[in-house]
Design a protein around this motif. Structure first.
Motif, PDB file in Angstrom:
ATOM      1  N   VAL A 129     -28.945  39.244 129.292  1.00 28.51           N
ATOM      2  CA  VAL A 129     -28.710  39.686 127.562  1.00 28.51           C
ATOM      3  C   VAL A 129     -28.924  38.372 126.686  1.00 28.51           C
ATOM      4  CG1 VAL A 129     -26.859  40.168 125.764  1.00 28.51           C
ATOM      5  CG2 VAL A 129     -26.108  41.231 128.002  1.00 28.51           C
ATOM      6  N   ALA A 130     -29.788  38.013 125.358  1.00 25.69           N
ATOM      7  CA  ALA A 130     -30.554  37.268 124.608  1.00 25.69           C
ATOM      8  C   ALA A 130     -30.155  37.984 123.424  1.00 25.69           C
ATOM      9  CB  ALA A 130     -31.061  36.988 125.060  1.00 25.69           C
ATOM     10  N   ARG A 131     -28.965  36.962 122.680  1.00 21.36           N
ATOM     11  CA  ARG A 131     -29.137  36.784 120.899  1.00 21.36           C
ATOM     12  C   ARG A 131     -29.814  36.402 120.234  1.00 21.36           C
ATOM     13  NH1 ARG A 131     -24.821  40.152 121.243  1.00 21.36           N
ATOM     14  NH2 ARG A 131     -23.296  40.405 122.963  1.00 21.36           N
ATOM     15  N   SER A 132     -30.870  35.383 120.473  1.00 22.89           N
ATOM     16  CA  SER A 132     -31.854  35.029 119.659  1.00 22.89           C
ATOM     17  C   SER A 132     -32.897  34.324 120.789  1.00 22.89           C
ATOM     18  CB  SER A 132     -31.209  33.474 119.553  1.00 22.89           C
ATOM     19  OG  SER A 132     -31.414  32.391 120.612  1.00 22.89           O
ATOM     20  N   PHE A 133     -34.618  33.975 120.377  1.00 19.01           N
ATOM     21  CA  PHE A 133     -35.474  33.895 120.851  1.00 19.01           C
ATOM     22  C   PHE A 133     -35.487  32.949 122.140  1.00 19.01           C
ATOM     23  CE2 PHE A 133     -39.405  32.670 121.105  1.00 19.01           C
ATOM     24  CZ  PHE A 133     -40.248  33.560 121.178  1.00 19.01           C
ATOM     25  N   ALA A 134     -34.622  31.978 121.292  1.00 19.14           N
ATOM     26  CA  ALA A 134     -35.051  31.102 122.067  1.00 19.14           C
ATOM     27  C   ALA A 134     -33.457  30.646 123.950  1.00 19.14           C
ATOM     28  CB  ALA A 134     -33.968  28.999 121.633  1.00 19.14           C
ATOM     29  N   GLU A 135     -32.817  31.563 123.938  1.00 24.16           N
ATOM     30  CA  GLU A 135     -31.569  32.335 124.389  1.00 24.16           C
ATOM     31  C   GLU A 135     -32.529  33.163 125.462  1.00 24.16           C
ATOM     32  OE1 GLU A 135     -27.116  33.023 122.512  1.00 24.16           O
ATOM     33  OE2 GLU A 135     -28.381  34.769 123.657  1.00 24.16           O
ATOM     34  N   ALA A 136     -33.312  34.165 124.924  1.00 21.08           N
ATOM     35  CA  ALA A 136     -34.228  35.042 125.811  1.00 21.08           C
ATOM     36  C   ALA A 136     -35.442  34.434 126.264  1.00 21.08           C
ATOM     37  CB  ALA A 136     -35.327  36.062 124.408  1.00 21.08           C
ATOM     38  N   LEU A 137     -36.514  33.091 125.310  1.00 20.44           N
ATOM     39  CA  LEU A 137     -36.410  32.463 126.430  1.00 20.44           C
ATOM     40  C   LEU A 137     -36.211  31.733 127.731  1.00 20.44           C
ATOM     41  CD1 LEU A 137     -38.961  30.099 123.929  1.00 20.44           C
ATOM     42  CD2 LEU A 137     -39.554  32.555 125.264  1.00 20.44           C
ATOM     43  N   LEU A 173     -44.150  23.873 121.973  1.00 21.52           N
ATOM     44  CA  LEU A 173     -42.756  22.886 122.082  1.00 21.52           C
ATOM     45  C   LEU A 173     -42.456  22.632 120.691  1.00 21.52           C
ATOM     46  CD1 LEU A 173     -40.857  21.658 124.605  1.00 21.52           C
ATOM     47  CD2 LEU A 173     -42.866  19.862 123.457  1.00 21.52           C
ATOM     48  N   THR A 174     -42.637  22.854 119.404  1.00 20.66           N
ATOM     49  CA  THR A 174     -42.167  22.641 118.341  1.00 20.66           C
ATOM     50  C   THR A 174     -41.001  23.834 118.235  1.00 20.66           C
ATOM     51  OG1 THR A 174     -43.748  21.001 117.700  1.00 20.66           O
ATOM     52  CG2 THR A 174     -42.173  22.104 115.790  1.00 20.66           C
ATOM     53  N   ARG A 175     -41.403  24.927 117.662  1.00 14.51           N
ATOM     54  CA  ARG A 175     -40.488  26.004 118.019  1.00 14.51           C
ATOM     55  C   ARG A 175     -39.627  26.147 119.077  1.00 14.51           C
ATOM     56  NH1 ARG A 175     -43.736  31.516 116.528  1.00 14.51           N
ATOM     57  NH2 ARG A 175     -44.163  31.672 118.675  1.00 14.51           N
ATOM     58  N   GLN A 176     -39.825  25.823 119.934  1.00 19.89           N
ATOM     59  CA  GLN A 176     -39.033  25.773 121.315  1.00 19.89           C
ATOM     60  C   GLN A 176     -38.017  25.285 121.578  1.00 19.89           C
ATOM     61  OE1 GLN A 176     -40.179  25.959 125.742  1.00 19.89           O
ATOM     62  NE2 GLN A 176     -41.692  27.191 124.988  1.00 19.89           N
ATOM     63  N   VAL A 177     -38.233  23.834 120.325  1.00 23.64           N
ATOM     64  CA  VAL A 177     -37.477  23.175 119.997  1.00 23.64           C
ATOM     65  C   VAL A 177     -36.267  23.617 118.766  1.00 23.64           C
ATOM     66  CG1 VAL A 177     -36.680  20.551 119.531  1.00 23.64           C
ATOM     67  CG2 VAL A 177     -38.431  21.035 121.312  1.00 23.64           C
ATOM     68  N   ALA A 178     -37.158  23.799 117.963  1.00 29.81           N
ATOM     69  CA  ALA A 178     -36.346  24.453 116.229  1.00 29.81           C
ATOM     70  C   ALA A 178     -35.785  25.096 116.677  1.00 29.81           C
ATOM     71  CB  ALA A 178     -38.413  24.502 116.201  1.00 29.81           C
ATOM     72  N   GLU A 179     -36.052  26.340 117.337  1.00 31.73           N
ATOM     73  CA  GLU A 179     -35.168  27.479 118.234  1.00 31.73           C
ATOM     74  C   GLU A 179     -33.996  26.822 118.930  1.00 31.73           C
ATOM     75  OE1 GLU A 179     -35.334  30.829 118.039  1.00 31.73           O
ATOM     76  OE2 GLU A 179     -36.934  30.964 116.297  1.00 31.73           O
ATOM     77  N   LEU A 180     -33.666  26.013 119.670  1.00 31.67           N
ATOM     78  CA  LEU A 180     -32.843  25.608 120.144  1.00 31.67           C
ATOM     79  C   LEU A 180     -31.959  25.153 119.173  1.00 31.67           C
ATOM     80  CD1 LEU A 180     -35.177  24.099 123.397  1.00 31.67           C
ATOM     81  CD2 LEU A 180     -32.963  25.651 123.756  1.00 31.67           C
ATOM     82  N   PHE A 181     -32.422  24.080 118.597  1.00 36.27           N
ATOM     83  CA  PHE A 181     -31.126  23.695 117.614  1.00 36.27           C
ATOM     84  C   PHE A 181     -30.865  24.572 116.353  1.00 36.27           C
ATOM     85  CE2 PHE A 181     -33.410  19.210 118.419  1.00 36.27           C
ATOM     86  CZ  PHE A 181     -32.917  18.536 118.265  1.00 36.27           C
ATOM     87  N   ARG A 182     -31.773  25.320 116.358  1.00 34.64           N
ATOM     88  CA  ARG A 182     -30.809  26.546 115.522  1.00 34.64           C
ATOM     89  C   ARG A 182     -29.900  26.952 116.322  1.00 34.64           C
ATOM     90  NH1 ARG A 182     -35.384  29.761 113.998  1.00 34.64           N
ATOM     91  NH2 ARG A 182     -35.945  28.499 113.128  1.00 34.64           N
ATOM     92  N   ASP A 183     -29.820  27.548 117.234  1.00 35.66           N
ATOM     93  CA  ASP A 183     -28.983  28.071 118.011  1.00 35.66           C
ATOM     94  C   ASP A 183     -27.839  26.852 118.323  1.00 35.66           C
ATOM     95  OD1 ASP A 183     -30.523  29.569 118.376  1.00 35.66           O
ATOM     96  OD2 ASP A 183     -30.509  29.636 120.334  1.00 35.66           O
ATOM     97  N   ARG A 243     -26.865  24.479 115.963  1.00 32.54           N
ATOM     98  CA  ARG A 243     -25.741  24.689 114.635  1.00 32.54           C
ATOM     99  C   ARG A 243     -25.202  26.026 114.808  1.00 32.54           C
ATOM    100  NH1 ARG A 243     -30.251  23.732 111.219  1.00 32.54           N
ATOM    101  NH2 ARG A 243     -31.790  22.775 112.904  1.00 32.54           N
ATOM    102  N   LYS A 244     -25.808  27.315 115.432  1.00 31.99           N
ATOM    103  CA  LYS A 244     -24.824  27.925 115.100  1.00 31.99           C
ATOM    104  C   LYS A 244     -23.687  28.387 116.064  1.00 31.99           C
ATOM    105  CE  LYS A 244     -28.493  31.650 113.432  1.00 31.99           C
ATOM    106  NZ  LYS A 244     -29.725  32.258 114.382  1.00 31.99           N
ATOM    107  N   GLY A 245     -23.380  27.230 116.660  1.00 31.67           N
ATOM    108  CA  GLY A 245     -22.507  27.441 117.927  1.00 31.67           C
ATOM    109  C   GLY A 245     -21.594  26.789 116.960  1.00 31.67           C
TER     110      GLY A 245
END
Length: 146
Positions: free
Chosen positions: A106-114, A130-140, A142-144
């Protein structure tokens, strides 16, 4: 007569659907020996209400959103919408699918899915930014924290 100021408010675009985004990018992300498909949502016009094929229901109810076949393995990825949990049908069917050999994440974000795809043993293409992957990880992250 006094001048009237009019402000035009722009509508925010609808939030990007994780399932649509991931399905659109899987072709570039997955290795050549993997095949993936997204199942239509329950309310989709592409799923007949009473369709039957040799006694098997053709409805999606309870199946993962995205199914990937890779080197003889069946992998499932469930992408619940924000604030939603697994349905009763999924809680009933997922254990049956895993008992039959399917791995489901189960994944709730693009980064979790990857991350889930990588943990399932898929080597993802480096074409993904890679920039987008890193941005997704940071966004996740921050949400956490919030």
């Amino acid at each position: 007569m006094a001048a009237v100021e009019v402000k035009v408010l722009k509508k925010k675009p609808p939030p990007e659907d994780l399932k649509q985004r991931l399905a659109a990018e899987l072709g570039a992300l997955l290795p050549a020996d993997a095949f993936a498909f997204a199942l239509p949502d329950e309310g989709s016009p592409f799923v007949p209400r009473r369709a039957r094929y040799e006694g098997l229901s053709m409805r999606k109810s309870g199946l993962p959103d995205i199914v990937i076949i890779h080197r003889g393995r069946a992998l499932g990825l469930e992408l619940p919408r924000a604030g939603h949990t697994l349905s009763d049908a999924q809680r009933s069917i997922f254990p049956r699918l895993t008992a039959a050999g399917m791995r489901i994440e189960v994944a709730r974000s693009f980064a979790e899915a990857l991350r889930a795809l990588s943990e399932m043993g898929l080597t993802l293409s480096s074409r993904e930014s890679l920039t987008r992957q890193v941005a997704e990880l940071f966004r996740d992250a921050r949400k956490g924290r919030s």
